[in-house]
Design a protein around this motif. Structure first.
Motif, mmCIF file in Angstrom:
data_model
loop_
_atom_site.group_PDB
_atom_site.id
_atom_site.type_symbol
_atom_site.label_atom_id
_atom_site.label_comp_id
_atom_site.label_asym_id
_atom_site.label_seq_id
_atom_site.Cartn_x
_atom_site.Cartn_y
_atom_site.Cartn_z
ATOM 1 N N GLY A 175 85.036 26.861 10.636
ATOM 2 C CA GLY A 175 86.172 26.711 11.535
ATOM 3 C C GLY A 175 87.101 25.608 11.077
ATOM 4 N N VAL A 176 86.532 24.531 10.533
ATOM 5 C CA VAL A 176 87.343 23.417 10.035
ATOM 6 C C VAL A 176 88.151 23.852 8.814
ATOM 7 N N LEU A 177 87.518 24.584 7.910
ATOM 8 C CA LEU A 177 88.221 25.044 6.708
ATOM 9 C C LEU A 177 89.355 26.005 7.068
ATOM 10 N N ASP A 178 89.121 26.856 8.069
ATOM 11 C CA ASP A 178 90.191 27.738 8.539
ATOM 12 C C ASP A 178 91.351 26.917 9.094
ATOM 13 N N LYS A 179 91.021 25.835 9.798
ATOM 14 C CA LYS A 179 92.048 24.962 10.366
ATOM 15 C C LYS A 179 92.845 24.284 9.260
ATOM 16 N N ILE A 180 92.171 23.882 8.181
ATOM 17 C CA ILE A 180 92.867 23.262 7.046
ATOM 18 C C ILE A 180 93.875 24.233 6.453
ATOM 19 N N GLU A 181 93.462 25.488 6.274
ATOM 20 C CA GLU A 181 94.377 26.497 5.734
ATOM 21 C C GLU A 181 95.566 26.712 6.670
ATOM 22 N N GLU A 182 95.311 26.680 7.963
ATOM 23 C CA GLU A 182 96.391 26.824 8.948
ATOM 24 C C GLU A 182 97.377 25.662 8.846
ATOM 25 N N GLU A 183 96.838 24.448 8.685
ATOM 26 C CA GLU A 183 97.696 23.267 8.588
ATOM 27 C C GLU A 183 98.510 23.272 7.293
ATOM 28 N N ARG A 188 103.806 23.934 4.730
ATOM 29 C CA ARG A 188 104.728 24.686 3.870
ATOM 30 C C ARG A 188 105.984 25.099 4.643
ATOM 31 N N GLU A 189 105.802 25.542 5.876
ATOM 32 C CA GLU A 189 106.942 25.961 6.703
ATOM 33 C C GLU A 189 107.872 24.776 6.971
ATOM 34 N N ALA A 190 107.296 23.634 7.275
ATOM 35 C CA ALA A 190 108.102 22.446 7.564
ATOM 36 C C ALA A 190 108.876 21.995 6.329
ATOM 37 N N VAL A 191 108.224 22.057 5.165
ATOM 38 C CA VAL A 191 108.893 21.679 3.907
ATOM 39 C C VAL A 191 110.018 22.654 3.599
ATOM 40 N N ALA A 192 109.746 23.937 3.775
ATOM 41 C CA ALA A 192 110.760 24.963 3.506
ATOM 42 C C ALA A 192 111.961 24.801 4.419
ATOM 43 N N ALA A 193 111.723 24.333 5.651
ATOM 44 C CA ALA A 193 112.811 24.145 6.605
ATOM 45 C C ALA A 193 113.585 22.857 6.345
ATOM 46 N N GLY A 194 113.074 22.038 5.433
ATOM 47 C CA GLY A 194 113.760 20.792 5.106
ATOM 48 C C GLY A 194 113.667 19.749 6.204
ATOM 49 N N ASN A 195 112.689 19.896 7.090
ATOM 50 C CA ASN A 195 112.525 18.968 8.209
ATOM 51 C C ASN A 195 111.495 17.905 7.834
ATOM 52 N N ARG A 196 111.975 16.755 7.378
ATOM 53 C CA ARG A 196 111.086 15.710 6.867
ATOM 54 C C ARG A 196 110.185 15.144 7.962
ATOM 55 N N GLU A 197 110.737 14.942 9.147
ATOM 56 C CA GLU A 197 109.941 14.392 10.247
ATOM 57 C C GLU A 197 108.815 15.354 10.636
ATOM 58 N N GLY A 204 100.125 14.830 8.595
ATOM 59 C CA GLY A 204 99.132 14.085 9.357
ATOM 60 C C GLY A 204 98.055 14.997 9.922
ATOM 61 N N ASP A 205 98.490 16.167 10.446
ATOM 62 C CA ASP A 205 97.520 17.141 10.977
ATOM 63 C C ASP A 205 96.575 17.623 9.875
ATOM 64 N N LEU A 206 97.133 17.812 8.686
ATOM 65 C CA LEU A 206 96.317 18.271 7.553
ATOM 66 C C LEU A 206 95.289 17.217 7.162
ATOM 67 N N LEU A 207 95.728 15.960 7.083
ATOM 68 C CA LEU A 207 94.803 14.883 6.744
ATOM 69 C C LEU A 207 93.707 14.752 7.805
ATOM 70 N N PHE A 208 94.095 14.879 9.077
ATOM 71 C CA PHE A 208 93.127 14.784 10.167
ATOM 72 C C PHE A 208 92.077 15.892 10.049
ATOM 73 N N SER A 209 92.542 17.097 9.681
ATOM 74 C CA SER A 209 91.616 18.222 9.515
ATOM 75 C C SER A 209 90.700 18.006 8.317
ATOM 76 N N CYS A 210 91.220 17.391 7.255
ATOM 77 C CA CYS A 210 90.388 17.100 6.083
ATOM 78 C C CYS A 210 89.288 16.097 6.439
ATOM 79 N N VAL A 211 89.635 15.114 7.268
ATOM 80 C CA VAL A 211 88.619 14.161 7.727
ATOM 81 C C VAL A 211 87.555 14.887 8.545
ATOM 82 N N ASN A 212 87.978 15.864 9.339
ATOM 83 C CA ASN A 212 87.028 16.652 10.122
ATOM 84 C C ASN A 212 86.053 17.386 9.205
#
Length: 275
Positions: A175-183, A188-197, A204-212
């Motif tokens: 379940g954690v690995l699936d969450k990492i892929e989701e994050e 990727r979507e946020a980067v493609a949209a050019g939204n830095r914030e 941050g969500d991705l790093l948090f999931s990696c810690v999980n």
């Protein structure tokens, strides 16, 4: 000169360093907050010595870390907050209180219980005692008392561990690995949209999931990242060494050449025993 100095000698040394009459100018101008960076650095140097199994110098690194405690105790004494003896007394009392399976009478020198103790039960008891201590301090809530000053990866793991104790957790690593892929997809979507914030939030969500994931695998994320850092330094050093044989530096090589040398460094390293 004495054959071997004691803690009392160290406390005397610290008092002399802070003596307004003849003490060390640098030590005299330090405050609680000004030496915090040194404390953090010394703790990491202890961790590094252990991780690379540099036991020859570990005692020296531990001494440097102990000196930080001695420094704080001297500042506490000068300002009337506490002294070294109170630090030791508070620590011993807390450890006796948190180990009722070792000190059933609640006394340091009381009789212990020779019967076998279940490790899982010890952990449950430890957490229950700590929760009681937090409540006594007015810290309510499952996540209360997780120090904000911890490194981000370490704090994330502690927050997740607390939440897991009340059942808020993935049942397994999948379940954690699936969450990492989701994050990753959301990043990727946020980067493609050019939204830095938004990209920063998703990262941050991705790093948090990696810690999980690290928590589920019982891996210290800070230690894993430090090991990765050392590996990167080692391999990039091999790239630089190869370029130096041609009288060049990495800034004079193309990205393609650097990539090729990097892959070669990885291949060479994997052929060595123990790597």
């Amino acid at each position: 000169m004495q054959d071997q100095y004691s803690v009392e000698d160290l406390l005397h040394l610290m008092a002399q360093l802070r003596n307004p009459n003849g003490g060390c100018p640098w030590d005299l101008k330090q405050t609680f907050s000004s030496i915090v960076p040194s404390t953090i650095e010394e703790a990491y140097e202890v961790a590094e010595a252990i991780e690379i199994e540099d036991y020859e110098h570990l005692h020296e690194e531990l001494g440097d870390l102990l000196f930080q405690v001695i420094f704080y105790s001297q500042l506490g004494l000068e300002q009337g907050h506490f002294d070294f003896s109170r630090i030791v007394d508070t620590l011993v009392r807390k450890l006796v209180r948190r180990h009722p399976h070792v000190f059933p009478s609640g006394e340091l020198y009381g009789e212990n219980d020779p019967s076998a103790v279940d490790e899982a039960e010890v952990k449950r008891s430890w957490e229950a005692i700590k929760a009681k201590e937090r409540n006594a301090k007015g810290e309510s809530g499952v996540l209360a008392g997780v120090t904000a000053g911890l490194p981000g990866l370490t704090r994330a793991g502690k927050l997740q561990k607390r939440a897991a104790q009340v059942g808020f957790d993935w049942p397994d690593i999948n379940g954690v690995l699936d969450k990492i892929e989701e994050e990753v997809a959301e990043l990727r979507e946020a980067v493609a949209a050019g939204n830095r914030e938004h990209a920063g939030e998703e990262l941050g969500d991705l790093l948090f999931s990696c810690v999980n994931a690290a928590r589920h695998l019982k891996i210290d994320p800070e230690a894993a990242l430090r090991q990765c850092n050392r590996k990167f330094e080692r391999r990039f050093g091999l790239v630089e060494a190869t370029l130096r044989t041609d009288g060049r530096g990495p800034e004079e090589a193309s990205l393609q050449e650097l990539d090729q040398l990097w892959e070669q460094a990885k291949a060479d390293e994997k052929q060595k025993p123990g790597t």
